[in-house]
Design a protein around this motif. Structure first.
Motif, PDB file in Angstrom:
ATOM      1  N   TYR A  28     -20.372  11.312 -13.457  1.00  9.34           N
ATOM      2  CA  TYR A  28     -20.534  10.446 -12.291  1.00  9.34           C
ATOM      3  C   TYR A  28     -20.844  11.261 -11.031  1.00  9.34           C
ATOM      4  CZ  TYR A  28     -19.408   7.391  -8.409  1.00  9.34           C
ATOM      5  OH  TYR A  28     -19.462   6.719  -7.224  1.00  9.34           O
ATOM      6  N   PRO A  29     -20.053  12.341 -10.728  1.00 15.04           N
ATOM      7  CA  PRO A  29     -20.391  13.139  -9.535  1.00 15.04           C
ATOM      8  C   PRO A  29     -21.783  13.751  -9.623  1.00 15.04           C
ATOM      9  CG  PRO A  29     -18.211  13.715 -10.320  1.00 15.04           C
ATOM     10  CD  PRO A  29     -18.814  12.827 -11.356  1.00 15.04           C
ATOM     11  N   THR A  30     -22.191  14.176 -10.834  1.00 10.95           N
ATOM     12  CA  THR A  30     -23.522  14.772 -10.962  1.00 10.95           C
ATOM     13  C   THR A  30     -24.599  13.730 -10.685  1.00 10.95           C
ATOM     14  OG1 THR A  30     -22.574  16.144 -12.697  1.00 10.95           O
ATOM     15  CG2 THR A  30     -24.950  16.218 -12.474  1.00 10.95           C
ATOM     16  N   ALA A  31     -24.388  12.520 -11.217  1.00 14.04           N
ATOM     17  CA  ALA A  31     -25.360  11.452 -10.967  1.00 14.04           C
ATOM     18  C   ALA A  31     -25.397  11.115  -9.482  1.00 14.04           C
ATOM     19  CB  ALA A  31     -24.985  10.216 -11.784  1.00 14.04           C
ATOM     20  N   LYS A  32     -24.224  11.109  -8.855  1.00 12.14           N
ATOM     21  CA  LYS A  32     -24.124  10.807  -7.420  1.00 12.14           C
ATOM     22  C   LYS A  32     -24.853  11.900  -6.614  1.00 12.14           C
ATOM     23  CE  LYS A  32     -22.330   8.089  -4.326  1.00 12.14           C
ATOM     24  NZ  LYS A  32     -22.714   6.703  -4.266  1.00 12.14           N
ATOM     25  N   LEU A  33     -24.651  13.150  -7.054  1.00 12.62           N
ATOM     26  CA  LEU A  33     -25.307  14.284  -6.387  1.00 12.62           C
ATOM     27  C   LEU A  33     -26.822  14.126  -6.461  1.00 12.62           C
ATOM     28  CD1 LEU A  33     -24.487  17.132  -5.160  1.00 12.62           C
ATOM     29  CD2 LEU A  33     -25.098  18.055  -7.368  1.00 12.62           C
ATOM     30  N   LEU A  34     -27.281  13.745  -7.644  1.00 16.33           N
ATOM     31  CA  LEU A  34     -28.720  13.548  -7.839  1.00 16.33           C
ATOM     32  C   LEU A  34     -29.217  12.417  -6.924  1.00 16.33           C
ATOM     33  CD1 LEU A  34     -31.048  14.605  -9.623  1.00 16.33           C
ATOM     34  CD2 LEU A  34     -30.645  12.661 -11.122  1.00 16.33           C
ATOM     35  N   GLN A  35     -28.427  11.357  -6.854  1.00 19.22           N
ATOM     36  CA  GLN A  35     -28.808  10.230  -5.993  1.00 19.22           C
ATOM     37  C   GLN A  35     -28.889  10.689  -4.527  1.00 19.22           C
ATOM     38  OE1 GLN A  35     -25.750   7.375  -5.303  1.00 19.22           O
ATOM     39  NE2 GLN A  35     -27.103   5.934  -4.290  1.00 19.22           N
ATOM     40  N   LEU A  36     -27.845  11.420  -4.076  1.00 15.40           N
ATOM     41  CA  LEU A  36     -27.815  11.861  -2.674  1.00 15.40           C
ATOM     42  C   LEU A  36     -28.958  12.812  -2.351  1.00 15.40           C
ATOM     43  CD1 LEU A  36     -24.014  12.447  -1.978  1.00 15.40           C
ATOM     44  CD2 LEU A  36     -25.459  10.603  -1.140  1.00 15.40           C
ATOM     45  N   SER A  37     -29.422  13.538  -3.380  1.00 20.83           N
ATOM     46  CA  SER A  37     -30.488  14.515  -3.122  1.00 20.83           C
ATOM     47  C   SER A  37     -31.797  13.817  -2.739  1.00 20.83           C
ATOM     48  CB  SER A  37     -30.685  15.428  -4.332  1.00 20.83           C
ATOM     49  OG  SER A  37     -31.365  14.747  -5.347  1.00 20.83           O
ATOM     50  N   PHE A  38     -31.876  12.529  -2.966  1.00 28.82           N
ATOM     51  CA  PHE A  38     -33.083  11.788  -2.564  1.00 28.82           C
ATOM     52  C   PHE A  38     -32.867  10.994  -1.278  1.00 28.82           C
ATOM     53  CE2 PHE A  38     -33.424  12.066  -7.266  1.00 28.82           C
ATOM     54  CZ  PHE A  38     -34.554  12.871  -7.310  1.00 28.82           C
ATOM     55  N   THR A  39     -31.755  11.285  -0.585  1.00 30.22           N
ATOM     56  CA  THR A  39     -31.448  10.511   0.629  1.00 30.22           C
ATOM     57  C   THR A  39     -31.377  11.419   1.856  1.00 30.22           C
ATOM     58  OG1 THR A  39     -29.069  10.831   0.562  1.00 30.22           O
ATOM     59  CG2 THR A  39     -29.952   9.051  -0.785  1.00 30.22           C
ATOM     60  N   ASP A  40     -31.234  10.784   3.035  1.00 30.55           N
ATOM     61  CA  ASP A  40     -31.085  11.558   4.268  1.00 30.55           C
ATOM     62  C   ASP A  40     -29.652  11.457   4.785  1.00 30.55           C
ATOM     63  OD1 ASP A  40     -30.909   8.989   5.110  1.00 30.55           O
ATOM     64  OD2 ASP A  40     -32.400   9.139   6.714  1.00 30.55           O
ATOM     65  N   TRP A  41     -28.670  11.265   3.912  1.00 33.41           N
ATOM     66  CA  TRP A  41     -27.283  11.054   4.338  1.00 33.41           C
ATOM     67  C   TRP A  41     -26.785  12.245   5.148  1.00 33.41           C
ATOM     68  CZ3 TRP A  41     -22.040  11.997   1.835  1.00 33.41           C
ATOM     69  CH2 TRP A  41     -21.059  11.248   2.509  1.00 33.41           C
ATOM     70  N   ASN A  42     -26.142  11.959   6.291  1.00 32.80           N
ATOM     71  CA  ASN A  42     -25.670  13.055   7.146  1.00 32.80           C
ATOM     72  C   ASN A  42     -24.203  13.377   6.925  1.00 32.80           C
ATOM     73  OD1 ASN A  42     -24.316  11.004   8.369  1.00 32.80           O
ATOM     74  ND2 ASN A  42     -25.415  11.112  10.316  1.00 32.80           N
ATOM     75  N   GLY A  43     -23.570  12.700   5.988  1.00 31.49           N
ATOM     76  CA  GLY A  43     -22.173  13.019   5.682  1.00 31.49           C
ATOM     77  C   GLY A  43     -21.195  12.230   6.525  1.00 31.49           C
ATOM     78  N   ILE A  44     -21.677  11.574   7.553  1.00 27.97           N
ATOM     79  CA  ILE A  44     -20.777  10.831   8.434  1.00 27.97           C
ATOM     80  C   ILE A  44     -21.103   9.342   8.422  1.00 27.97           C
ATOM     81  CG2 ILE A  44     -19.965  10.528  10.809  1.00 27.97           C
ATOM     82  CD1 ILE A  44     -20.592  13.492  11.235  1.00 27.97           C
ATOM     83  N   SER A  45     -22.371   9.027   8.604  1.00 27.46           N
ATOM     84  CA  SER A  45     -22.710   7.609   8.753  1.00 27.46           C
ATOM     85  C   SER A  45     -22.472   6.867   7.438  1.00 27.46           C
ATOM     86  CB  SER A  45     -24.157   7.454   9.201  1.00 27.46           C
ATOM     87  OG  SER A  45     -25.008   7.544   8.107  1.00 27.46           O
ATOM     88  N   ARG A  46     -22.281   5.564   7.561  1.00 23.77           N
ATOM     89  CA  ARG A  46     -21.961   4.774   6.364  1.00 23.77           C
ATOM     90  C   ARG A  46     -23.209   4.360   5.596  1.00 23.77           C
ATOM     91  NH1 ARG A  46     -16.617   3.341   6.703  1.00 23.77           N
ATOM     92  NH2 ARG A  46     -15.721   3.875   8.702  1.00 23.77           N
ATOM     93  N   THR A  47     -24.343   4.597   6.193  1.00 30.00           N
ATOM     94  CA  THR A  47     -25.575   4.214   5.496  1.00 30.00           C
ATOM     95  C   THR A  47     -26.497   5.431   5.367  1.00 30.00           C
ATOM     96  OG1 THR A  47     -26.541   3.653   7.603  1.00 30.00           O
ATOM     97  CG2 THR A  47     -25.569   1.846   6.354  1.00 30.00           C
ATOM     98  N   PHE A  48     -27.429   5.316   4.444  1.00 28.95           N
ATOM     99  CA  PHE A  48     -28.443   6.362   4.331  1.00 28.95           C
ATOM    100  C   PHE A  48     -29.724   5.743   3.824  1.00 28.95           C
ATOM    101  CE2 PHE A  48     -25.651   6.761   0.538  1.00 28.95           C
ATOM    102  CZ  PHE A  48     -26.525   6.297  -0.424  1.00 28.95           C
ATOM    103  N   GLU A  49     -30.807   6.480   3.984  1.00 31.60           N
ATOM    104  CA  GLU A  49     -32.083   5.959   3.505  1.00 31.60           C
ATOM    105  C   GLU A  49     -32.638   6.882   2.438  1.00 31.60           C
ATOM    106  OE1 GLU A  49     -34.871   5.067   6.550  1.00 31.60           O
ATOM    107  OE2 GLU A  49     -33.458   3.689   7.534  1.00 31.60           O
ATOM    108  N   TYR A  50     -33.362   6.298   1.517  1.00 28.81           N
ATOM    109  CA  TYR A  50     -33.989   7.121   0.489  1.00 28.81           C
ATOM    110  C   TYR A  50     -35.246   7.760   1.067  1.00 28.81           C
ATOM    111  CZ  TYR A  50     -30.750   5.442  -2.946  1.00 28.81           C
ATOM    112  OH  TYR A  50     -29.591   5.193  -3.639  1.00 28.81           O
TER     113      TYR A  50
END
Lengths: 294, 443
Positions: A28-50
Motif C-alpha cells: 500500500y505505501p509503495t502504491a501510494k508513493l507511486l501515486q504521489l510521484s505523479f502529483t504536485d503535493w506539497n506535504g501540507i495542503s489537503r489537496t493535490f493535482e496530478y
C-alpha cells in the motif's frame, strides 16, 4: 472437511496475517508513493493535482540530483574495491589464530555501534582545531598531509566514505566468514592431495564456494551505496553547499525543506528502480565472469 | 482442480477480511472522529457554556530547556483563571523536528488547538489558521499586521529582537580597536585582529550551514532598503545580476570570506565549536540574534566581557544604520479546533501584559505587545547606546516561497559554497538561470 481441505485452511489462516501485513505496510505505501510521484503535493495542503510525468522530467533536469548521485557512485566504487580485502581478512580470521574470537568481535564492533555516536566520533576526529587526526599527522612530521577533511569539497566525500568503510566492512567480513565456514574442509584436503597451492584453493574452492555470500554482499553494497544517508546527514548535512549530498539526502531535503513531496516521491521511485536495475546488472556480470554457482 | 480453486478463494477471502478489518477499524474511528468533531462544532459553545472540562492542546519548540519548563508551568496557571480549562503543552527541541511533526499531524487531522509558528511558516499553514482580527490583543501587537496574509492576521508574534554583532570589549581595548560604525571600519577591525594573530577575528561555525545567515540571508534584504524585498524579487526574472541588492551585498560577503578573517577552517567547525572559541576568548567577534545572549550567559556565567554593536551595513556615518529586527515565536489558533472560543480566551490571556511580561523576561527578548518592555538590561542598553533604524524581517509571499521551493534555493548553503571558494559571478549566473526558468514554469 477432508484432510487436504483442513490442511489448506490451516496453511491459509497462518499465511493470511503476514500477507495482510505485507499488503498494508509494504504494497500500500509503495502504491501510494507511486501515486504521489505523479502529483504536485506539497506535504501540507489537503489537496493535490496530478501533473503526469512532470516530476520525472524535473528530476532528470536537476543537476544537483545527479551530482548527489555521483557521490553515491563514489561510495559504491570504493566499497566495491574493498571487497577483495574484506575476503582476505575473512580468510585470515578463518585460520586457526590465537584469540580469534576476540579479533572477530573487534572487526564486527563498528557495525554494532550506534550511527549517531559514530558520526560524532568522526566529527571530532576530523576537527580542524585540535582534531586528533591533524594532531597525529603533525606529531609524526606529516603536516603536508593535513587536509580540510570536512570543508574541502574535493576531500569531504572521501572523508565520509572512510567512515562508511570503517562502519560496514566488518559486517561484510563476518558474512564472508560465514560463507567460508560453510565450505567443506574435505574439498581443501582433496585439492591439497592434487597439489593445489593456497592461491589456487582460493580461486577454485573458496571464491566459488562463497559465491552466494559474495552476491549478497554485492547487493548490500549497491543498496547501501545508493541509500547512504546517516553518515553525511549527521556529519556534514550534505555540505559545504551540496558537496557531500547524496541521493537520499537530496530527496529528504526536497520533501521536508522545500515542501515538494511529489518530486521527492518521484526520486524515491527512481531510487527503487536504480537499485533493482543495478543489482540485476551486477548479478548478471558476476555470473558471466564465472562467479555464479553454475 | 475444484479444490485448488476453493483453496485459492479461501486464501483471498481470509487475506481480504484481515485487510478490511484493519481498514474498517480505521474508517470507523474516522467516522467516530468526524461525528465527534461535527457534534462538538455545534455542541462546543454549549459545552463551554455548560462548564464542561476542556483541554487545550498547545505545541511549541525552544532550544532552551529551561524556557520550556517555564512555559509548561506558566500555561498551567491558566486553570486558575478558568478552572474548566486545562492547557497541555507539547514541546519540541528545535524548529526542524517541530515542523516535520506538525506536517504529519496535519495530514492525520490532529493539529493542536494553539501552536507556534515561525514567520516563514505562516504561508504554508495559512489554510489551517483561524483569523485573529477580532481579538482585542491583535490591535495591541506591534507587528501582527505586518504579517497579515490576504489582509487577515492569522498568527501573532510574541517577541522582537535585533541581530547583533557580539564582541569582547577587553580584546578591543587590548588591541586599541574602536567599535566600527561603517562596513569599511568593520572590515578594518577584522583585518587588524587577523594581523595581530592572537585571536581568531570572527567565529564562524560554517560547518552547520546556518551560522552565515547574518550575511548570506539578511545582508541583501537590508541593503535593498525594502522590507518586502523577498516578495519583490519573486516578480523579477534576474534579481541576482550585477547592480542588484543581491550582487552588491554578496560582493561584500565575498570580500569578507576572502579576507580569511574566520580562522583556519571556518567550514570545518560547527556553531557550538565556534561559539566555544568566542566564549573562551579565543575569538573576538560573532554575529547572532539577541537569542545568543542567554546561551552565552549559561555557558560563561556572566556577561562582564560581552558587548554588542549593530552590523554596520552602511558606507558612511551620515547614512541610516539599518538593523535586521526579527519577530518570532508566532502563535496561531487551529481553525478546526473544537473549542474556538475557549482557545481565543486563552490566547487573550497568553498575550495579556502580565503573562507577556513574564514570557519576554524569561526569553530575554524584546516584547511584541505595546505597553510591555522586556527587563533585559543588555537589550535596553543596546538601544540606548545605538541610534538604529529597525529593519523588520518580512518573509516572502507565496510566489517567492514557490520559487524558493522550485529552485531549492538556500541562501545559507550559498554562503558555504562561497567560503569553499565558489565565485560570485558563477553563483549569480546559476541563480538567475534557475530563477527565470522556475518563473517561466510557474506561469
Amino acid at each position: 472437511m477432508s484432510y487436504s481441505m483442513q490442511k489448506k485452511v490451516i496453511i491459509v489462516s497462518f499465511l493470511a496475517l503476514p500477507i495482510a501485513l505485507l499488503l498494508l505496510f509494504l504494497l500500500y505505501p509503495t502504491a501510494k508513493l507511486l501515486q504521489l510521484s505523479f502529483t504536485d503535493w506539497n506535504g501540507i495542503s489537503r489537496t493535490f493535482e496530478y501533473v503526469g510525468l512532470d516530476n520525472y522530467a524535473d528530476a532528470f533536469r536537476m543537476p544537483e540530483l545527479w551530482k548527489s548521485l555521483y557521490n553515491n557512485w563514489l561510495y559504491f566504487l570504493i566499497h566495491a574495491l574493498f571487497i577483495p580485502l574484506e575476503i582476505m581478512v575473512a580468510v585470515f580470521l578463518n585460520a586457526k589464530l590465537r584469540a580469534n574470537p576476540f579479533f572477530r568481535s573487534i572487526v564486527f564492533l563498528p557495525y554494532v555501534i550506534n550511527g549517531v555516536a559514530v558520526a560524532y566520533v568522526f566529527s571530532y576526529l576530523y576537527n580542524p582545531i585540535n582534531g586528533p587526526i591533524n594532531l597525529f599527522l603533525q606529531s609524526i612530521g606529516l603536516e603536508s598531509w593535513i587536509q580540510r577533511w570536512l570543508s574541502d569539497p574535493g576531500v569531504v566525500n572521501y572523508s565520509l566514505i572512510a567512515v562508511s568503510l570503517w562502519r560496514f566492512c566488518g559486517l561484510h567480513v563476518i558474512l564472508f566468514l560465514a560463507g567460508l565456514q560453510a565450505i567443506p574442509q574435505d574439498l581443501y584436503e582433496a585439492s591439497k592431495i592434487d597439489g593445489a597451492g593456497p592461491m589456487r584453493q582460493l580461486w577454485y574452492i573458496t571464491i566459488p564456494g562463497m559465491s552466494l555470500v559474495i552476491e549478497i554482499v554485492l547487493f548490500l553494497n549497491v543498496r547501501g551505496a545508493l541509500q547512504v544517508f546517516d553518515i553525511p546527514f549527521l556529519i556534514t548535512q550534505g555540505g559545504p553547499g551540496n558537496a557531500s549530498s547524496t541521493f537520499t539526502l537530496f530527496t529528504v531535503d526536497t520533501a521536508f525543506k522545500f515542501n515538494n513531496y511529489g518530486l521527492a516521491s518521484t526520486m524515491a521511485i527512481l531510487l527503487m528502480i536504480m537499485i533493482i536495475v543495478f543489482s540485476y546488472i551486477q548479478k548478471k556480470l558476476f555470473q558471466a565472469t564465472g562467479g555464479g554457482r553454475s | 482442480m475444484a479444490k485448488r480453486w476453493a483453496g485459492s478463494i479461501l486464501a483471498l477471502l481470509l487475506t481480504l477480511s484481515v485487510v478490511l478489518a484493519a481498514c474498517g477499524q480505521s474508517k470507523d474511528k474516522e467516522n467516530e472522529e468526524t461525528a465527534a468533531s461535527s457534534g462538538s462544532a455545534s455542541a462546543a459553545p454549549a459545552s463551554e457554556a455548560n462548564g464542561e472540562k476542556i483541554t487545550i492542546k498547545m505545541a511549541m519548540w525552544d532550544v532552551n530547556a529551561s524556557f520550556i519548563d517555564f512555559l509548561t508551568a506558566k500555561v498551567k496557571e491558566y486553570s486558575k483563571v478558568d478552572p474548566n480549562v486545562s492547557v497541555e503543552l507539547e514541546a519540541f527541541k528545535n524548529d526542524g523536528d517541530y515542523l516535520k511533526a506538525m506536517k504529519v499531524r496535519l495530514s492525520a487531522n490532529e493539529m493542536p488547538d494553539f501552536f507556534e509558528l515561525k514567520p516563514n511558516f505562516i504561508n504554508d499553514f495559512k489554510s489551517e489558521l483561524l483569523p485573529l482580527d477580532d481579538l482585542s490583543i491583535t490591535a495591541k501587537n506591534k507587528f501582527a499586521k505586518k504579517y497579515a496574509v490576504d489582509g487577515k492576521v492569522l498568527a501573532m508574534p510574541t517577541v522582537s529582537f535585533p541581530e547583533l554583532v557580539y564582541y569582547h570589549p577587553s580584546i578591543f581595548q587590548e588591541l586599541g580597536l574602536n567599535v566600527p560604525t561603517t562596513w569599511q571600519q568593520f572590515m578594518d577591525v577584522l583585518n587588524k585582529l587577523k594581523e595581530n594573530g592572537k585571536y581568531i577575528p570572527y567565529a564562524m561555525g560554517g560547518k552547520d550551514g546556518w551560522p552565515d545567515y547574518p550575511f548570506n540571508e539578511f545582508m541583501h534584504q537590508i541593503m535593498s532598503g525594502d522590507e518586502n524585498y523577498l516578495s519583490a524579487i519573486a516578480a523579477q526574472d534576474k534579481p541576482f545580476s550585477e547592480g542588484t541588492p543581491f550582487y552588491n551585498a554578496y560582493s561584500r560577503i565575498a570580500a569578507l570570506y576572502d579576507a580569511k578573517v574566520m580562522g583556519p577552517d571556518p567550514l570545518g567547525v560547527s556553531w557550538d565549536q565556534a561559539t566555544g572559541l568566542f566564549e573562551s576568548k579565543q575569538a573576538a567577534v560573532v554575529a547572532a540574534g539577541l537569542w545568543y545572549l542567554d546561551t552565552y550567559l549559561s555557558k560563561v556565567g556572566n556577561i562582564d566581557d560581552l558587548a554588542a554593536f549593530p552590523m554596520p551595513l552602511r558606507d558612511s556615518e551620515s547614512e541610516e544604520l539599518k538593523v535586521m529586527t526579527f519577530t518570532d515565536h508566532f502563535y496561531a489558533i487551529n481553525k478546526n479546533t473544537k473549542n474556538p472560543e475557549a482557545v481565543k480566551k486563552f490566547m487573550e490571556w497568553f498575550y495579556s501584559p502580565e503573562v507577556h511580561q513574564a514570557y519576554v523576561d524569561k526569553a530575554k527578548l524584546g516584547a511584541a505587545m505595546e505597553g510591555v518592555t522586556a527587563n533585559v538590561p543588555f537589550l535596553n542598553d543596546f538601544y540606548a547606546k545605538n541610534k538604529i533604524t529597525p529593519f523588520l524581517y518580512v518573509p516572502g509571499n507565496q510566489q517567492y516561497t514557490d520559487l524558493i521551493n522550485a529552485t531549492q534555493l538556500d541562501w545559507k548553503k550559498i554562503g558555504q559554497e562561497m567560503m569553499a571558494g565558489k565565485k560570485l559571478a558563477d553563483i549569480s549566473a546559476e541563480l538567475n538561470d534557475k530563477w527565470s526558468k522556475a518563473r517561466a514554469g510557474a506561469k
